[in-house]
Structures are given as structure tokens and as C-alpha cells.
Write a protein that holds these residues in place. Sequence first.
Motif, PDB file in Angstrom:
ATOM      1  N   ASP A   1       0.798  -1.231   0.000  1.00  0.00           N
ATOM      2  CA  ASP A   1       0.000   0.000   0.000  1.00  0.00           C
ATOM      3  C   ASP A   1       0.834   1.286   0.000  1.00  0.00           C
ATOM      4  OD1 ASP A   1      -2.686  -0.063  -0.471  1.00  0.00           O
ATOM      5  OD2 ASP A   1      -3.306   0.148   1.607  1.00  0.00           O
ATOM      6  N   GLN A   2       2.150   1.187  -0.201  1.00  0.00           N
ATOM      7  CA  GLN A   2       3.002   2.373  -0.183  1.00  0.00           C
ATOM      8  C   GLN A   2       3.816   2.496  -1.464  1.00  0.00           C
ATOM      9  OE1 GLN A   2       5.246   1.748   3.519  1.00  0.00           O
ATOM     10  NE2 GLN A   2       3.982   3.317   4.488  1.00  0.00           N
ATOM     11  N   ARG A   3       4.142   3.743  -1.828  1.00  0.00           N
ATOM     12  CA  ARG A   3       5.037   3.963  -2.964  1.00  0.00           C
ATOM     13  C   ARG A   3       6.409   3.421  -2.560  1.00  0.00           C
ATOM     14  NH1 ARG A   3       2.105   8.847  -2.454  1.00  0.00           N
ATOM     15  NH2 ARG A   3       3.800   9.726  -1.176  1.00  0.00           N
ATOM     16  N   HIS A   4       6.885   2.446  -3.306  1.00  0.00           N
ATOM     17  CA  HIS A   4       8.111   1.764  -2.903  1.00  0.00           C
ATOM     18  C   HIS A   4       8.753   1.136  -4.137  1.00  0.00           C
ATOM     19  CE1 HIS A   4      10.425  -0.221   0.449  1.00  0.00           C
ATOM     20  NE2 HIS A   4      10.763  -1.019  -0.561  1.00  0.00           N
ATOM     21  N   GLY A   5      10.014   1.522  -4.407  1.00  0.00           N
ATOM     22  CA  GLY A   5      10.679   1.036  -5.601  1.00  0.00           C
ATOM     23  C   GLY A   5      10.985   2.202  -6.522  1.00  0.00           C
ATOM     24  N   TYR A   6      10.639   2.063  -7.786  1.00  0.00           N
ATOM     25  CA  TYR A   6      10.919   3.102  -8.778  1.00  0.00           C
ATOM     26  C   TYR A   6       9.601   3.688  -9.292  1.00  0.00           C
ATOM     27  CZ  TYR A   6      12.746   5.358 -12.989  1.00  0.00           C
ATOM     28  OH  TYR A   6      13.069   6.269 -13.962  1.00  0.00           O
ATOM     29  N   GLY A   7       9.523   5.018  -9.333  1.00  0.00           N
ATOM     30  CA  GLY A   7       8.291   5.620  -9.814  1.00  0.00           C
ATOM     31  C   GLY A   7       8.438   7.085 -10.160  1.00  0.00           C
ATOM     32  N   LYS A   8       7.425   7.603 -10.822  1.00  0.00           N
ATOM     33  CA  LYS A   8       7.382   9.004 -11.245  1.00  0.00           C
ATOM     34  C   LYS A   8       6.185   9.686 -10.588  1.00  0.00           C
ATOM     35  CE  LYS A   8       6.636  11.847 -15.389  1.00  0.00           C
ATOM     36  NZ  LYS A   8       6.443  11.822 -16.862  1.00  0.00           N
ATOM     37  N   TYR A   9       6.437  10.825  -9.948  1.00  0.00           N
ATOM     38  CA  TYR A   9       5.362  11.582  -9.293  1.00  0.00           C
ATOM     39  C   TYR A   9       5.288  12.962  -9.946  1.00  0.00           C
ATOM     40  CZ  TYR A   9       2.241  12.795  -5.413  1.00  0.00           C
ATOM     41  OH  TYR A   9       1.148  13.139  -4.658  1.00  0.00           O
ATOM     42  N   THR A  10       4.136  13.267 -10.514  1.00  0.00           N
ATOM     43  CA  THR A  10       3.882  14.588 -11.076  1.00  0.00           C
ATOM     44  C   THR A  10       3.019  15.352 -10.083  1.00  0.00           C
ATOM     45  OG1 THR A  10       3.947  13.710 -13.336  1.00  0.00           O
ATOM     46  CG2 THR A  10       2.943  15.873 -13.020  1.00  0.00           C
ATOM     47  N   TYR A  11       3.564  16.422  -9.513  1.00  0.00           N
ATOM     48  CA  TYR A  11       2.883  17.163  -8.466  1.00  0.00           C
ATOM     49  C   TYR A  11       1.855  18.134  -9.045  1.00  0.00           C
ATOM     50  CZ  TYR A  11       6.463  15.166  -5.476  1.00  0.00           C
ATOM     51  OH  TYR A  11       7.267  14.290  -4.807  1.00  0.00           O
ATOM     52  N   ALA A  12       0.974  18.615  -8.184  1.00  0.00           N
ATOM     53  CA  ALA A  12      -0.099  19.495  -8.620  1.00  0.00           C
ATOM     54  C   ALA A  12       0.436  20.788  -9.224  1.00  0.00           C
ATOM     55  CB  ALA A  12      -1.022  19.807  -7.443  1.00  0.00           C
ATOM     56  N   ASN A  13       1.604  21.249  -8.771  1.00  0.00           N
ATOM     57  CA  ASN A  13       2.178  22.494  -9.295  1.00  0.00           C
ATOM     58  C   ASN A  13       2.998  22.280 -10.563  1.00  0.00           C
ATOM     59  OD1 ASN A  13       4.446  21.214  -8.349  1.00  0.00           O
ATOM     60  ND2 ASN A  13       5.100  22.851  -6.985  1.00  0.00           N
ATOM     61  N   GLY A  14       3.073  21.036 -11.041  1.00  0.00           N
ATOM     62  CA  GLY A  14       3.795  20.752 -12.271  1.00  0.00           C
ATOM     63  C   GLY A  14       5.197  20.219 -12.075  1.00  0.00           C
ATOM     64  N   ASP A  15       5.715  20.251 -10.848  1.00  0.00           N
ATOM     65  CA  ASP A  15       7.033  19.665 -10.577  1.00  0.00           C
ATOM     66  C   ASP A  15       6.966  18.156 -10.812  1.00  0.00           C
ATOM     67  OD1 ASP A  15       7.730  22.183  -9.811  1.00  0.00           O
ATOM     68  OD2 ASP A  15       8.054  21.714  -7.695  1.00  0.00           O
ATOM     69  N   ILE A  16       8.112  17.569 -11.178  1.00  0.00           N
ATOM     70  CA  ILE A  16       8.158  16.128 -11.452  1.00  0.00           C
ATOM     71  C   ILE A  16       9.359  15.494 -10.754  1.00  0.00           C
ATOM     72  CG2 ILE A  16       8.389  14.351 -13.222  1.00  0.00           C
ATOM     73  CD1 ILE A  16       7.105  16.269 -15.199  1.00  0.00           C
ATOM     74  N   TYR A  17       9.105  14.397 -10.043  1.00  0.00           N
ATOM     75  CA  TYR A  17      10.183  13.601  -9.465  1.00  0.00           C
ATOM     76  C   TYR A  17      10.154  12.224 -10.105  1.00  0.00           C
ATOM     77  CZ  TYR A  17      12.818  10.600  -6.289  1.00  0.00           C
ATOM     78  OH  TYR A  17      13.713   9.691  -5.770  1.00  0.00           O
ATOM     79  N   THR A  18      11.309  11.780 -10.582  1.00  0.00           N
ATOM     80  CA  THR A  18      11.437  10.445 -11.155  1.00  0.00           C
ATOM     81  C   THR A  18      12.600   9.755 -10.464  1.00  0.00           C
ATOM     82  OG1 THR A  18      10.682  11.268 -13.304  1.00  0.00           O
ATOM     83  CG2 THR A  18      11.741   9.109 -13.264  1.00  0.00           C
ATOM     84  N   GLY A  19      12.332   8.660  -9.785  1.00  0.00           N
ATOM     85  CA  GLY A  19      13.419   8.002  -9.083  1.00  0.00           C
ATOM     86  C   GLY A  19      12.948   6.938  -8.121  1.00  0.00           C
ATOM     87  N   GLU A  20      13.760   6.722  -7.093  1.00  0.00           N
ATOM     88  CA  GLU A  20      13.514   5.642  -6.143  1.00  0.00           C
ATOM     89  C   GLU A  20      12.680   6.112  -4.943  1.00  0.00           C
ATOM     90  OE1 GLU A  20      17.456   2.903  -6.744  1.00  0.00           O
ATOM     91  OE2 GLU A  20      17.726   4.790  -5.681  1.00  0.00           O
ATOM     92  N   TRP A  21      11.876   5.184  -4.430  1.00  0.00           N
ATOM     93  CA  TRP A  21      10.997   5.439  -3.292  1.00  0.00           C
ATOM     94  C   TRP A  21      11.199   4.353  -2.245  1.00  0.00           C
ATOM     95  CZ3 TRP A  21       7.347   9.535  -3.265  1.00  0.00           C
ATOM     96  CH2 TRP A  21       7.246  10.234  -4.476  1.00  0.00           C
ATOM     97  N   PHE A  22      10.963   4.739  -0.985  1.00  0.00           N
ATOM     98  CA  PHE A  22      11.042   3.775   0.101  1.00  0.00           C
ATOM     99  C   PHE A  22      10.010   4.165   1.157  1.00  0.00           C
ATOM    100  CE2 PHE A  22      12.672   2.154   4.154  1.00  0.00           C
ATOM    101  CZ  PHE A  22      12.986   0.841   3.816  1.00  0.00           C
ATOM    102  N   ASN A  23       9.056   3.286   1.407  1.00  0.00           N
ATOM    103  CA  ASN A  23       8.000   3.549   2.398  1.00  0.00           C
ATOM    104  C   ASN A  23       7.314   4.893   2.185  1.00  0.00           C
ATOM    105  OD1 ASN A  23       8.501   1.097   3.590  1.00  0.00           O
ATOM    106  ND2 ASN A  23       9.745   1.925   5.258  1.00  0.00           N
ATOM    107  N   ASP A  24       6.900   5.139   0.949  1.00  0.00           N
ATOM    108  CA  ASP A  24       6.121   6.327   0.569  1.00  0.00           C
ATOM    109  C   ASP A  24       6.955   7.602   0.441  1.00  0.00           C
ATOM    110  OD1 ASP A  24       3.558   5.852  -0.244  1.00  0.00           O
ATOM    111  OD2 ASP A  24       2.586   6.594   1.557  1.00  0.00           O
ATOM    112  N   ASN A  25       8.270   7.559   0.692  1.00  0.00           N
ATOM    113  CA  ASN A  25       9.125   8.740   0.605  1.00  0.00           C
ATOM    114  C   ASN A  25      10.106   8.640  -0.552  1.00  0.00           C
ATOM    115  OD1 ASN A  25       8.215  10.239   2.914  1.00  0.00           O
ATOM    116  ND2 ASN A  25       9.301   8.789   4.224  1.00  0.00           N
ATOM    117  N   ARG A  26      10.505   9.798  -1.093  1.00  0.00           N
ATOM    118  CA  ARG A  26      11.593   9.826  -2.068  1.00  0.00           C
ATOM    119  C   ARG A  26      12.854   9.392  -1.327  1.00  0.00           C
ATOM    120  NH1 ARG A  26       8.920  14.916  -2.871  1.00  0.00           N
ATOM    121  NH2 ARG A  26      10.499  15.850  -1.522  1.00  0.00           N
ATOM    122  N   HIS A  27      13.477   8.328  -1.793  1.00  0.00           N
ATOM    123  CA  HIS A  27      14.612   7.777  -1.052  1.00  0.00           C
ATOM    124  C   HIS A  27      15.479   6.969  -2.009  1.00  0.00           C
ATOM    125  CE1 HIS A  27      16.397   6.539   2.874  1.00  0.00           C
ATOM    126  NE2 HIS A  27      16.792   5.486   2.161  1.00  0.00           N
TER     127      HIS A  27
END
Length: 234
Positions: free
Chosen positions: A79-105
Motif C-alpha cells: 500500500d506504499q510507494r516503494h521502488g521506482y516511480g514518477k510523481y507529477t505534483y499538482a504544481n507541475g514539478d516532477i520527481y522520477t526516481g527511487e521510493w522507500f516507504n512512501d518517501n523519495r529515497h
Amino acid sequence: EYEGERNAEGERHGHGKARLPNGDTYDGEYEHGLRSGQGTYRFTNGARYIGGYLQNKKHGQGTFYYPDGSVYEGSWVNDQRHGYGKYTYANGDIYTGEWFNDNRHGQGIYIYKDTESKYIGGWVNGNQEGEAELIHLNHRFRGKFVKGNPVGYGKYIFDIGCEQHGEYIQAEQDEEEKEDDEDSSLLVVPKWKASEITKFTVWTPRVENPPSPREASPVAATTAEAVEEQAVED
């Protein structure tokens, strides 16, 4: 309410559609009464998840559309963002990378929509941390970050063909400022102290105990390609 396949024991098993007591709906696969496999879950608040499930929890590859307009596409575990993923934020910023327990990590790339600046490097529990490169339109900074701030030695590289070497040092506060705010140390932004200016040199990132090709993550390859492209451009 449920409409769909069941097994010999009467459990929801196979494909089915369900409406939960809170108004949420699910259309997808079940195993022994639990959401398992591929499915689409729609929340009453407008959110929507399309992807894998395992024992009623988001698991595997999936896309989550949040009520504020942000979107996450990538890996889920328990149920958590974990592994590799892309997050497009409401303001248009984009993070692409690794996640661990729902956090960018881990390693990732964060692009700021308003300024078109780009951060390429390490993350720890959602904060920019570790060796990284912060790229702006006409210059960039290469160095180390801790909790989102640059620290220690690094250098600025300018498009005109020169580099400014120096270090970020913790600014000193006077006694009155320290007394006014007990947590003032958390608010102090490190200041840049330049030491010398040199011609442009090719940057080779320091990698300790590099992972084998099988262990290397997709974002590591993406990060390396991004750094290489920037070096070629310069």
C-alpha cells in the motif's frame, strides 16, 4: 454490493465489481475474497487507482490519481510507494526516481516547473541528501546536500566556461537571534564562500562500491545518462 465470480467456498474469486459501504467502488480481480491482481479502485473524494493488488493492498505496478491533480506512476509495496516511480505534483514539478516507504529515497531527478531547474542526486526520507548536481538555465552547482541544503565543498559551473570552487559554511548568529528562536539553527541557510575560479573541467562523479549491472536500478542509469548529456553539452 458485489457482482462477479466466486469460488466453490462462495468467496469472491476471479473478476468482479463491488461497492463498499463508504461509496468507493472496485472493478477488478479477486482471490479468496480479497482484491488481488489487476483492478481499478475509485474513491468518493475523486481519487483513482489503476494497477496491481495483493491481499487488498496496492502492490506491484500501478497509477494513482490524487484529488489535487497530482499523479504517481510506479511501483507499490504493501500500500506504499516503494521502488521506482514518477510523481507529477499538482504544481507541475516532477520527481522520477527511487521510493522507500512512501518517501523519495535513493537516487532521483526532481524537475522544478517554474524555474526549469533540475536536481539530480541522492534523497533520504524525502529530503535532498548526498552527492548531487543542481542544474539551472545558465549555470549549475555540484556538491553535497544535507536535508535539502548544500553543505561543504563544491563548485559552480557557468556556461561562459569557468568554474567557481568553494564551500558552504554554516552562518553564525548573534546571541539575540539565538535567544529569540530556540530552533534557529534549523532556519539558518548555509552561506557560499568562494575560494578560486578555474577553467571548466570534466566532472567525474565519485561512486563508492558501484552496484553490478544486475543490481543497478533504472534511475541510476537515467541519472548517469543525464549527467553524461550535460557534460557533452558543456
